[in-house]
Structure formats: C-alpha cells, structure tokens
Design a protein around this motif. Structure first.
Motif, PDB file in Angstrom:
ATOM      1  N   ALA A 250      42.746  19.392  42.944  1.00  0.00           N
ATOM      2  CA  ALA A 250      41.984  18.436  42.138  1.00  0.00           C
ATOM      3  C   ALA A 250      41.776  18.910  40.706  1.00  0.00           C
ATOM      4  N   ASN A 251      42.313  20.085  40.383  1.00  0.00           N
ATOM      5  CA  ASN A 251      42.119  20.666  39.049  1.00  0.00           C
ATOM      6  C   ASN A 251      40.631  20.775  38.710  1.00  0.00           C
ATOM      7  N   GLU A 252      39.864  21.293  39.661  1.00  0.00           N
ATOM      8  CA  GLU A 252      38.428  21.455  39.495  1.00  0.00           C
ATOM      9  C   GLU A 252      38.059  22.934  39.528  1.00  0.00           C
ATOM     10  N   GLU A 253      36.798  23.197  39.204  1.00  0.00           N
ATOM     11  CA  GLU A 253      36.282  24.551  39.300  1.00  0.00           C
ATOM     12  C   GLU A 253      36.096  24.944  40.763  1.00  0.00           C
ATOM     13  N   TYR A 254      36.485  26.185  41.094  1.00  0.00           N
ATOM     14  CA  TYR A 254      36.135  26.753  42.398  1.00  0.00           C
ATOM     15  C   TYR A 254      34.778  27.436  42.266  1.00  0.00           C
ATOM     16  N   ASP A 255      33.886  27.156  43.199  1.00  0.00           N
ATOM     17  CA  ASP A 255      32.560  27.763  43.197  1.00  0.00           C
ATOM     18  C   ASP A 255      32.150  27.962  44.650  1.00  0.00           C
ATOM     19  N   GLY A 256      32.144  29.200  45.133  1.00  0.00           N
ATOM     20  CA  GLY A 256      31.850  29.434  46.538  1.00  0.00           C
ATOM     21  C   GLY A 256      31.245  30.786  46.802  1.00  0.00           C
ATOM     22  N   MET A 257      30.637  30.934  47.975  1.00  0.00           N
ATOM     23  CA  MET A 257      30.016  32.179  48.377  1.00  0.00           C
ATOM     24  C   MET A 257      30.588  32.603  49.728  1.00  0.00           C
ATOM     25  N   PHE A 258      30.837  33.902  49.877  1.00  0.00           N
ATOM     26  CA  PHE A 258      31.443  34.393  51.118  1.00  0.00           C
ATOM     27  C   PHE A 258      31.036  35.844  51.328  1.00  0.00           C
ATOM     28  N   ARG A 259      31.269  36.326  52.539  1.00  0.00           N
ATOM     29  CA  ARG A 259      30.966  37.711  52.873  1.00  0.00           C
ATOM     30  C   ARG A 259      32.255  38.536  52.970  1.00  0.00           C
ATOM     31  N   ILE A 260      32.116  39.830  52.731  1.00  0.00           N
ATOM     32  CA  ILE A 260      33.212  40.771  52.935  1.00  0.00           C
ATOM     33  C   ILE A 260      33.116  41.303  54.361  1.00  0.00           C
ATOM     34  N   GLY A 261      34.241  41.295  55.082  1.00  0.00           N
ATOM     35  CA  GLY A 261      34.233  41.616  56.494  1.00  0.00           C
ATOM     36  C   GLY A 261      33.711  42.990  56.820  1.00  0.00           C
ATOM     37  N   LEU A 267      29.356  37.778  48.259  1.00  0.00           N
ATOM     38  CA  LEU A 267      29.913  37.641  46.915  1.00  0.00           C
ATOM     39  C   LEU A 267      29.889  36.182  46.502  1.00  0.00           C
ATOM     40  N   LEU A 268      29.557  35.963  45.227  1.00  0.00           N
ATOM     41  CA  LEU A 268      29.626  34.630  44.637  1.00  0.00           C
ATOM     42  C   LEU A 268      30.869  34.576  43.769  1.00  0.00           C
ATOM     43  N   GLY A 269      31.767  33.614  44.026  1.00  0.00           N
ATOM     44  CA  GLY A 269      33.008  33.503  43.273  1.00  0.00           C
ATOM     45  C   GLY A 269      33.085  32.214  42.482  1.00  0.00           C
ATOM     46  N   ARG A 270      33.756  32.282  41.343  1.00  0.00           N
ATOM     47  CA  ARG A 270      33.962  31.104  40.500  1.00  0.00           C
ATOM     48  C   ARG A 270      35.304  31.250  39.796  1.00  0.00           C
ATOM     49  N   GLY A 271      36.051  30.147  39.659  1.00  0.00           N
ATOM     50  CA  GLY A 271      37.339  30.225  38.988  1.00  0.00           C
ATOM     51  C   GLY A 271      38.027  28.875  38.910  1.00  0.00           C
ATOM     52  N   ARG A 272      39.216  28.885  38.296  1.00  0.00           N
ATOM     53  CA  ARG A 272      40.016  27.675  38.232  1.00  0.00           C
ATOM     54  C   ARG A 272      41.444  28.032  37.856  1.00  0.00           C
ATOM     55  N   VAL A 273      42.352  27.054  37.989  1.00  0.00           N
ATOM     56  CA  VAL A 273      43.756  27.256  37.623  1.00  0.00           C
ATOM     57  C   VAL A 273      43.847  27.511  36.128  1.00  0.00           C
ATOM     58  N   HIS A 274      44.588  28.553  35.768  1.00  0.00           N
ATOM     59  CA  HIS A 274      44.758  28.854  34.351  1.00  0.00           C
ATOM     60  C   HIS A 274      45.962  28.128  33.752  1.00  0.00           C
ATOM     61  N   ASP A 275      47.095  28.103  34.459  1.00  0.00           N
ATOM     62  CA  ASP A 275      48.264  27.368  33.953  1.00  0.00           C
ATOM     63  C   ASP A 275      49.109  26.852  35.123  1.00  0.00           C
TER      64      ASP A 275
END
Length: 494
Positions: A250-261, A267-275
């Motif tokens: 969808a070409n949107e921001e990723y915004d999510g929270m997850f645990r390390i096994g 961890l709180l993560g945020r990102g998006r497609v750069h190119d």
C-alpha cells in the motif's frame, strides 16, 4: 623551566594520541614529502632540510635533503624546541653562540651546524612534527616572508598527512567499522535506537550496532533477512511480517511492536519503502527500532509517562526517518550511510537523554547547549562563551534546537571557528515578550576562525538547520555567512 615545559609537551598524552592515530608508520620515510623538503631547502638556500615527526623519544625523518640519517634522539634535536614553542616557529641564527646548542656534537663537530629554522606541523591543534632547514653558516637575520613560507610548507605537510590518514582509514574497513561501532555506542546507551536497511531482492539487512544487539545477532553489519525475522518471537513473527508486506503493497508507513524470541524484549519498529524498480516492486526498505521493554513493564505512573513518550518517540522516529532518507540519497553504500547518519542520530539522542532525565518536562537551555557542543571542543570554557537568560525548553523545542546546534557545531568544526585552536563560539540567548508570549532570541556567532565565504549551493545540512524547528509554529533560523564568521539568528516561541 623551559626544558621541563618541553618535556611536558613531548610527553603530552593528547599530542601523542593525535600523532600515533594519524601516522602509525612514522619510522618509515615517505617519498611523497621529498618535494616539500626540497622546496624548503631551496627557499632558504640551505644544504639540509627535513620533514619530520616527533614522538616522546625520537624525531623521525619522513623526508630529508642533505643527510642520510632517518632519525634523531629528541634530546639532541633542534626541532624539540619548535614543537614546544607556542608560536610553532623556532629560529637559531648561530648555534655556536646559543648556550643551549653550542656544546652539541653536530655543532662542535661535522657537519658544524650553525643556522636553524623550523615550523610546526599541526594536526588537530597538536604539534606533531616540523618542517625545518639547517645551514653550516650562521646568519644575521631571517626575512619574515621566509618564515611565513616555511609555515605554509608545514601546513601543506599537515594536509598531506591528513589525506594519507584518510586514505589509510578508508582502506582498512574493518578498523573503520570497529571505530564506528564505538562511536554509535553512546547513541545506543542514550536512546537505544536501531537503524536498518533491508535490500529486498538480495535478501540482506544492513544495520547499525544497536539494531544487531537488539535482535541478539552477531555484530556483522550485513546479515540475511531470514536471520533477522527468525530472531522475532514466534507469536509475533507472522503479524510483523504481514504488517511489513502490507506497508510495502500500500506504500504506507510500517508501524509495529514485537518481541525478540531469545530475550523477550519488546521493540517498536517504524519504516517504509525507500525506492522501487520501474514496475513498482520494492527494492529497499528503510526502518528504525527502539527498545520499549521498560515502558511495557512499568507501573501505572510510568505507563502514563509512556503514553506521552510514545507520542514523542513516533515524532522523533519520523524525524529520524526523514533524516535517514535525505542522508541515504547522498550515498547508496550502507556503511557510508551509517557514518553520515550517526552524528545527527547522536544529537537527537542527546536531547532525548536530557528530556528523559526530566521525565519529558522542560530542560534548561544551558544544559542542551553543553550537551550538544562539548563533543566538538577541546576546552569548553575557553571555546564556548554564553550570555543568557534562564530559559526552559519543552520537548519539541529541545529536540529541534539540539539538531540546529549540532549542525552549526559540525560546520564550525569542519570549516569555521572550531577548526582552529583559538576559535570560539559566542551564544547570546534572551527571553523576550512578544504579543503576550515568551520568545527565545538566540544568536550564534563564530569568532577567530578562518575567513568565511557563502557556499555556492545549499547542502542538506543548511536545509536541516532551517527546517529543524518546523514543528514549533512561529520559529525561524537565519544563517548569515559574514567574512568574520558564520552567524545564526534563531527565533523560538516558548
């Protein structure tokens, strides 16, 4: 007293640190400096000339004219006094008449030295060596113009040493990466922010040291993407990957929270497609992660604080992501990206650290100035002059102004007043009432630096200075490139 002072200069830890870091092979002659030695000999009409480096015990000849020696003990050296001289220049017209030198072997015996003139080679404000000339005939005087030319040759030698050091560092990538890990450690401790670039087609992830430690991975900068996803807790892995795929589609921001096994940390993560490629398929994905375990496990008061903190962190992550994308546009090399991005990340981390200490309330302007400028000066009291009212800054003001001060200090260290030992920065901060509201007027003035010319084009740093305070309505930053030094006028509603 003079000899004690010279011994102290020779053994100074800071001076030796600069010398050994920049020239680890000082004992090896270098033909690239031969031209400078010949030029010095020609200018003075002298039979002997040296380009040398001086450590605590030996003077090493990188280039020599008129002698086959490659080193000399410091206690027998004329250049010891040049290195110790505050002006960086030392001249002896007739060594046979100079009490300090007249009994030395090279004066009483062959080659019967009489005249000497030397200028210090300065690296990072430290005298690490000399360019010097000798003559077997005494002289009555030395033209000031010749001394100025000798200084210029010493400056060229310093520049050549710096270029060689930079080339050596680029060639030794592993050592450079190790130093970068250490430089980013402060950012990890202050804000625990991880940065990563996912090459989707190659199936690899390039991350900084903070990101690798968060995921419990070895400190390699490039790992397989499947290794990163495998580190996520099994109960969170599918949801996390689905959110990433949805953001890419969808070409949107990723915004999510997850645990390390392995560790169970959140961890709180945020990102998006750069190119993307010509067909719209994603090529690279740029993201950030922060450790929010403590906030997740805190008591109710801390949870209330977390609500505000998460709001601020998301704003900061958005700022970091914008900074990262702009920086990444300047280079496609992940390692170069990490190096260019680290300083700006550190600036925001410092502001976050101060705000965290005060539970995201207000902080004193003087604390923010000290935190942002101390890494760029060797003597804070001498190089930073502050005239201020007592000013309190909120989170948006502190983060934005901290980034402005970082960019100004970085430019001053590279090109302005902080690039020379006697340069300084003068800051004047006044709180005034305008239209019923409090406004900070902050003036940044560089003094004692090299002459300033206005750049031909505005780089990302200049744009960043102007836009760092966009979140504060009514703020402005105006930078003036005056010949005497850069001046910045900052207006910031409080």
């Amino acid at each position: 007293m003079r000899e004690k002072t010279e011994a102290q200069v020779l053994d100074a830890r800071e001076r030796l640190g600069v010398l050994h870091a920049a020239v680890p092979d000082m004992a090896v002659p270098d033909g690239d400096f031969d031209g400078l030695a010949k030029l010095a000999a020609s200018l003075f009409g002298a039979p002997i000339a040296l380009v040398s480096l001086v450590d605590s015990e030996w003077q090493w000849f990188k280039a020599a004219v008129g002698t086959t020696e490659t080193r000399r003990r410091c206690d027998e050296s004329f250049c010891l006094h040049t290195v110790a001289d505050p002006d960086g220049v030392f001249v002896v017209l007739d060594a046979s008449r100079y009490p300090l030198f007249r009994h030395r072997p090279r004066v009483t015996d062959a080659p019967f030295l009489r005249f000497y003139a030397g200028a210090s080679i300065l690296l990072d404000g430290q005298a690490v060596g000399t360019v010097c000339v000798f003559d077997v005939a005494p002289r009555k005087e030395v033209a000031p113009k010749l001394i100025d030319e000798l200084r210029r040759i010493a400056g060229i030698a310093a520049s050549l040493l710096k270029l060689k050091d930079e080339s050596r560092r680029r060639a030794l990538k592993e050592a450079a990466l190790s130093r970068e890990e250490q430089r980013l450690a402060m950012a990890l401790d202050a804000a625990n922010v991880g940065s990563w670039l996912w090459d989707i087609r190659a199936g690899t992830v390039a991350g900084n040291g903070a990101m690798m430690r968060m995921f419990g991975l070895p400190p390699e900068r490039l790992v397989r993407a499947r290794t990163v996803f495998a580190a996520i807790h099994p109960d969170d892995r599918i949801a996390t990957f689905s959110k990433l795929r949805q953001a890419m589609t969808a070409n949107e921001e990723y915004d999510g929270m997850f645990r390390i096994g392995d560790s169970g940390r959140w961890l709180l993560g945020r990102g998006r497609v750069h190119d993307r490629d010509g067909k719209g398929a994603p090529l690279t994905f740029l993201g950030m992660t922060i450790d929010v375990t403590d906030q997740q496990a805190a008591v109710q008061r801390t949870r209330l604080l977390l609500k505000e903190l998460n709001h601020r962190v998301k704003n900061t992550l958005a700022m970091l992501q914008s900074l990262a994308r702009q920086t990444l546009r300047q280079t496609s090399d992940p390692v170069e990206f990490m190096a260019a991005f680290a300083g700006r990340l550190q600036s925001i981390s410092d502001a976050h650290g101060l705000l965290s200490d005060y539970e995201w309330g207000t902080i004193h302007l003087s604390e923010l100035i000290s935190k942002q400028l101390r890494p760029y000066v060797s003597d804070y009291a001498e190089q930073v002059e502050i005239h201020k009212d007592e000013i309190l800054l909120g989170p948006d003001q502190a983060v934005g102004l901290g980034l402005v001060l970082h960019e100004l200090a970085t430019n001053a260290l590279k090109y302005g007043s902080l690039s020379v030992p006697k340069g300084k920065v003068v800051l004047t901060a006044r709180g005034v009432l305008e239209d019923g509201g409090s406004v900070l007027h902050l003036t940044w003035t560089e003094v004692g630096g090299p002459p300033v010319r206005e750049p031909r084009r505005r780089g990302f740093g200049s744009i960043l200075i102007e836009r760092s305070l966009d979140k504060v309505i009514g703020s402005s930053v105006k930078v003036e490139y005056l010949p005497a030094g850069v001046t910045a006028l900052i207006r910031l509603p409080l």
